[in-house]
Motif scaffolding. Structure first.
Motif, short mmCIF file in Angstrom:
data_model
loop_
_atom_site.label_atom_id
_atom_site.label_comp_id
_atom_site.label_asym_id
_atom_site.label_seq_id
_atom_site.Cartn_x
_atom_site.Cartn_y
_atom_site.Cartn_z
N SER A 25 -18.25 -7.73 -66.81
CA SER A 25 -17.77 -6.58 -67.57
C SER A 25 -17.05 -7.03 -68.83
N SER A 26 -16.70 -6.07 -69.69
CA SER A 26 -16.08 -6.41 -70.97
C SER A 26 -14.74 -7.10 -70.79
N PRO B 178 -20.38 0.87 -70.42
CA PRO B 178 -18.95 0.90 -70.78
C PRO B 178 -18.16 1.82 -69.87
N GLY B 179 -17.02 1.33 -69.42
CA GLY B 179 -16.22 2.01 -68.41
C GLY B 179 -16.34 1.35 -67.06
N ASP B 180 -17.38 0.54 -66.88
CA ASP B 180 -17.59 -0.28 -65.67
C ASP B 180 -17.70 0.56 -64.40
N ARG B 181 -18.19 1.80 -64.54
CA ARG B 181 -18.41 2.63 -63.37
C ARG B 181 -19.89 2.74 -63.03
N HIS B 182 -20.75 2.36 -63.95
CA HIS B 182 -22.18 2.43 -63.74
C HIS B 182 -22.83 1.14 -64.23
N SER C 157 -24.32 3.79 -59.42
CA SER C 157 -22.92 4.17 -59.51
C SER C 157 -22.12 3.13 -58.74
N THR D 146 -18.82 3.03 -58.37
CA THR D 146 -17.74 3.63 -57.58
C THR D 146 -18.27 4.21 -56.26
N TYR E 255 -27.47 6.21 -73.62
CA TYR E 255 -26.86 6.82 -72.44
C TYR E 255 -26.65 8.32 -72.69
#
Length: 939
Positions: free
Chosen positions: A426-427, A466-470, A484, A486, A527
């Motif tokens: 991730s970022s 971005p957001g690291d949820r997907h 997903s 989460t 996206y």
């Protein structure tokens, strides 16, 4: 000024549940399962499904690599000690409760293939690819002797406790029986048509079973040298009849006598044969997915089967009109040492199938690599519990009943079922995503814990939204799978390409990504959140915005950080560079001889680095497309390459199992990171460059961290040259490639140890101690002369390097500092003059009674090593004469009843421990008193 760089070292390795190189083994409690995981030794709690211990040796000082676990044996009389053989020929005894290595035994020149303890845990036998067998003293931590005679890899070993013997099998198709008393091979069993892979002996040492690629299990009876007592009890007539029918061995050295064969159900070769702890079951594991379980019948069942077979034989003979020879009854006797039968006509009336009955065939979904019977007590109705190590990096535990076997535990969440094909950070480098042929896993790269496991297609590449949820994964089938993180589930599958998606590159602004496929298309994706009809909440989706058609298969795509350039690697070995906004052609980079498999663009957009199947990496300028440098980087295809953020430092990984660290400005190799045991497929460098992640065909995921230790290019270059030089010497003297003339003679015995860097260092330390002690003696004698001449008292200043010890005590201290397993090799390297000096010190050590066992062992080793030279050297005769009178007398005095000489060292150590504990107790008491006073004053 010379530039310094910061070193990267391996911080952790995870993702491997069990590797196929080693066997698995239960501990004595039956609750923990010990398994090899490449270079690590993992101890799994079967019920909890977690690794409670992970033990790994330190990397080699020469190459920096770690050896792989190849053989495991738990000590029968210990709850925590386990002997582990490695691919470099070493054997380490680990205490997995303390997490410490108790001892290291070096003797083999090739990978250790099998290790076995005897029941008393006093002896340890090891076999290797170098065709040698070494018997070790497990208590004294020394090698006793080396058996030579096999002409190929030793595959299995087993002890015969009653006869003080060892049986070995090898890929040379022979089974050999070795006698410890005579230290020789006393029997060689021939008859196998192919390699013998495994052997085992029953609980009471009455039957012996071998397994090979033949379609039968061969069963042998064991001569335990108890026939002399039986003969005196039997009548002469009965004994002679047994000899005539062949039920007793004609030769006292014939330990194994062939009883018969058992037809196997599988046609694949045998991998492992093992009896369970109670001796009631025999497990036969083949090279496929089957484990055949045989019941070992008791005496009454054997007698019943023999009688039934005899009656059937008589009925068949009567029907065919033939009369059998007179069947005289014989009193019950131990026929072949296995079971009692009351009647037989010939030796053929008692066969191997009378003792073994096929119980069931346990079939797993994947290939079985190893199995182990649980030593714990089985539940009511259960015959045993069996653990299986599978080829797909998982462990399974089955409860075996008479009719079937049920799987009760599975350990598989801690790793992928196949090789790791892609790794994405991730970022903020807090989440790691890895893909394989059937799953996507989410990890915490710091703690190495698996957070999510999601089923997927064959993932070849991926990006984190971005957001690291997907996350989005590109598959071999050409689809994009959206997950997903989460929820831990797959949300949607988009049919994006008609060919395999080889590469995904995220857009710098985070709005989407670019995909490159084998269908010649490069597609831009965006996206979007879409509300499905059935769901009230919006879900992530991707939408194709632009498509760029290429003339060849697309193998890799990258976008510069300023979103200006799009680089595309094609199957025709070229790299095409386009402008992102207009998709107009900008540059064509050609020079690779084979297709470019990976590439990356630096953060400033000035350089592009490419890795190819031609084993080279090329550094290109993005302004004019010129090739700055072409470097022969790896010994096989370069599979992954990536810049460290905001630098021109580059990491590359190849099929040669190596990761290399480069300076793209100086075109210099900085570091070579060794650790993976198979091809490295992917790399992921953190945003700060403080660590990187690598994934490999060996199913392991490794984290390499940047340390604070600086290094210089010249020093690393010298280290690499030294490593190559030492590797060349090892290859020249390893003896692994032997011709027929180089094989040792049949049944020869050699020295158990081998020369290592530790033994060389030990020999140097002994020589240095002898020199320092000699110099100190000379100084002391000179001081006495000077004091006598001066006629007054002079204070002697001892050498501080002797640690306040006398010269004799300092030499003994140096000898006792050598590990017992390295002592013999260290003494072998001593020059004769130094060996003679060491013998002279024994004249002082023996009367003092210090370290009796060590002193006696050193004397015997030196006398055996230098025997010929000692008896021919005139100056050695006075020392030998004095030793002859002192040695026996000193040892006899020490061994007298009431003598405490043997326990002097133990007594000193006990006093030290007591003083330490007393000091800690006083410290705790003082602290408690202080706290009590503070409470009273506060009140």
């Amino acid at each position: 000024m010379v530039k310094a760089y910061l070193r990267y070292d391996q911080a952790d390795a995870f993702g491997v549940v069990v590797s196929s190189d080693a066997n698995i083994c239960y501990d004595n409690s039956g609750k923990l399962l010990v398994a090899g995981a490449l270079e690590q030794l993992k101890v799994w709690n079967v019920k909890q499904g977690r690794a409670v211990h992970a033990l790994a040796p330190l990397p080699s000082a020469a190459s920096g690599s770690r050896a792989v676990v190849t053989a495991i044996a738990c000590m029968p009389n210990s709850s925590s000690l386990v002997a582990v053989g490695y691919s470099d020929g070493s054997i380490k005894v680990w205490d997995f409760v303390e997490g410490s290595c108790e001892t290291t035994l070096n003797g083999h020149k090739g990978a250790v293939t099998t290790v076995r303890y005897n029941r008393a845990s006093s002896l340890l036998a090891s076999g290797s690819k170098d065709t040698d067998i070494i018997v070790w003293d497990a208590v004294g931590e020394v090698g006793l002797f080396r058996f030579r005679g096999h002409r190929d890899q030793v595959t299995d070993l087993v002890f015969l406790e009653r006869g003080h013997r060892l049986i070995s099998c090898s890929k040379d198709t022979f089974v050999k029986v070795w006698d410890f008393d005579t230290q020789s091979c006393i029997q060689t069993v021939v008859g196998h048509r192919s390699e013998v892979w495994s052997i085992d002996v029953g609980l009471n040492e009455t039957c012996f079973v071998t397994g090979s690629a033949d379609l039968e299990l061969r069963v042998y009876t064991i001569n335990n040298q108890q026939y002399q007592e039986e003969v005196t009890k039997e009548s002469a007539r009965a004994h002679s009849r047994k000899l005539e029918c062949g039920s007793l061995p004609q030769n006292k050295w014939e330990v194994l006598r062939h009883l018969g064969d058992i037809k196997r159900q599988s046609s694949e070769r045998i991998v492992t044969l093992r009896f369970n702890g109670s001796g009631t079951l025999l497990g036969c594991q083949v090279a496929g997915k089957a484990l055949e379980l045989y019941a070992v019948l008791d005496r009454s069942d054997v007698l019943r089967r023999a009688k039934r077979r005899k009656s059937r034989k008589k009925e068949k003979a009567l029907k065919s009109g033939r009369k059998e020879s007179d069947g005289n009854e014989v009193s019950q006797a131990d026929f072949g040492g296995i079971a009692e039968v009351s009647q037989f006509d010939t030796a053929d009336d008692f066969v191997a199938t009378d003792h073994f009955q096929l119980l069931q065939i346990l079939r797993a979904k994947h290939k079985i690599r190893s199995f182990s019977f649980s030593p714990g007590h089985s539940k009511k109705g259960l015959l045993s519990s069996i653990a299986l190590a599978l080829h797909n990096n998982s462990l399974e535990v089955y409860d075996v009943q008479k009719e079937n076997a049920a799987r009760v535990y599975t350990i598989d969440l801690a790793g992928h079922r196949s090789d790791v094909r892609a790794a994405v950070l991730s970022s903020d480098s807090t989440i790691l995503m890895t893909t394989s042929h059937n799953s996507v896993k989410i990890w915490n790269p710091r703690t190495c814990s698996c957070l999510r496991t999601m089923e997927s297609g064959y993932g070849l590449c991926g990006v984190l939204v971005p957001g690291d949820r997907h996350s989005v994964v590109g598959t071999k089938g050409g689809s994009l799978e959206i997950f997903s993180i989460t929820a831990g589930e797959q949300l949607k599958t988009v049919e994006a390409h008609s060919g395999a998606i080889w590469s995904l590159a995220a857009l710098p602004d985070g709005s989407g990504f670019v995909s490159g496929s084998a269908d010649h298309d490069v597609k831009f994706w965006e996206y979007e959140l879409v509300q499905e009809n059935d769901n009230a909440t919006k879900q992530l989706n991707v939408r194709n915005t632009r498509t760029l058609r290429m003339a060849e298969d697309v193998l890799s795509v990258r976008i510069s950080l300023d979103s200006k350039y799009l680089a595309i690697a094609l199957l025709d070995s070229t790299i095409k560079v386009f402008f992102v906004d207009s998709l107009k052609f900008f540059l064509s980079l050609y020079g690779h001889k084979l297709p470019v498999l990976c590439m990356d663009i630096s953060s400033d957009g000035a350089l592009l680095v490419s890795g190819s199947a031609d084993k080279n990496i090329k550094i290109w300028g993005m302004d004019f497309g010129d090739c700055h440098k072409s470097i022969f980087a790896h010994n096989d295809s370069v599979m992954a390459i990536q810049f460290v953020h905001n630098t021109h430092y580059v990491f590359s990984a190849g099929k040669d199992r190596l990761i290399k660290y480069w300076d793209a400005d100086k075109f210099e190799l900085l570091l070579t990171l060794e650790g993976h045991q198979a091809e490295v497929w992917c790399l992921a460098v953190s945003s700060l460059g403080d660590f990187l992640i690598s994934g490999s065909h060996d199913r392991s995921i490794r984290r390499w961290e940047r340390t604070d230790e600086p290094f210089f290019i010249e020093e690393e270059r010298e280290k690499r040259l030294e490593t190559l030089f030492e590797a060349g010497l090892d290859d020249a003297h390893s003896g692994m490639h032997m011709s027929k003339e180089d094989f040792p003679e049949e049944g020869t015995v050699g020295v158990a140890g081998k020369k290592t860097q530790e033994s060389i260092t030990a020999a140097d330390s002994i020589i240095e101690a002898l020199d320092m002690a000699e110099a100190e003696k000379n100084r002391l004698s000179m001081h006495k002369v000077e004091r006598t001449d001066a006629g007054k008292t002079l204070v002697f200043q001892p050498n501080a390097l002797l640690l306040g010890l006398s010269p004799s005590a300092y030499v003994l201290h140096a000898v006792s500092s050598v590990r017992p397993s390295e002592l013999e090799q260290a003494l072998l390297m001593l020059p004769f003059t130094d060996a003679l000096k060491l013998l002279e010190y024994h004249l002082e050590w023996i009367p003092q009674g210090n370290q009796v066992e060590l002193v006696c062992r050193v004397v015997s080793l030196l006398l055996r090593i230098h025997h010929q030279q000692l008896i021919t050297t005139v100056s050695a005769r006075p020392v030998l004469t004095l030793l002859q009178g002192i040695l026996h007398k000193g040892v006899q005095t020490i061994l007298l009843p009431g003598s405490d000489a043997l326990f002097k060292d133990a007594g000193k150590k006990l006093l030290e421990i007591r003083e330490k504990h007393l000091g800690e107790k006083n410290k705790i008491t003082a602290t408690q008193r202080k706290q009590k006073r503070q409470k009273q004053s506060a009140a």
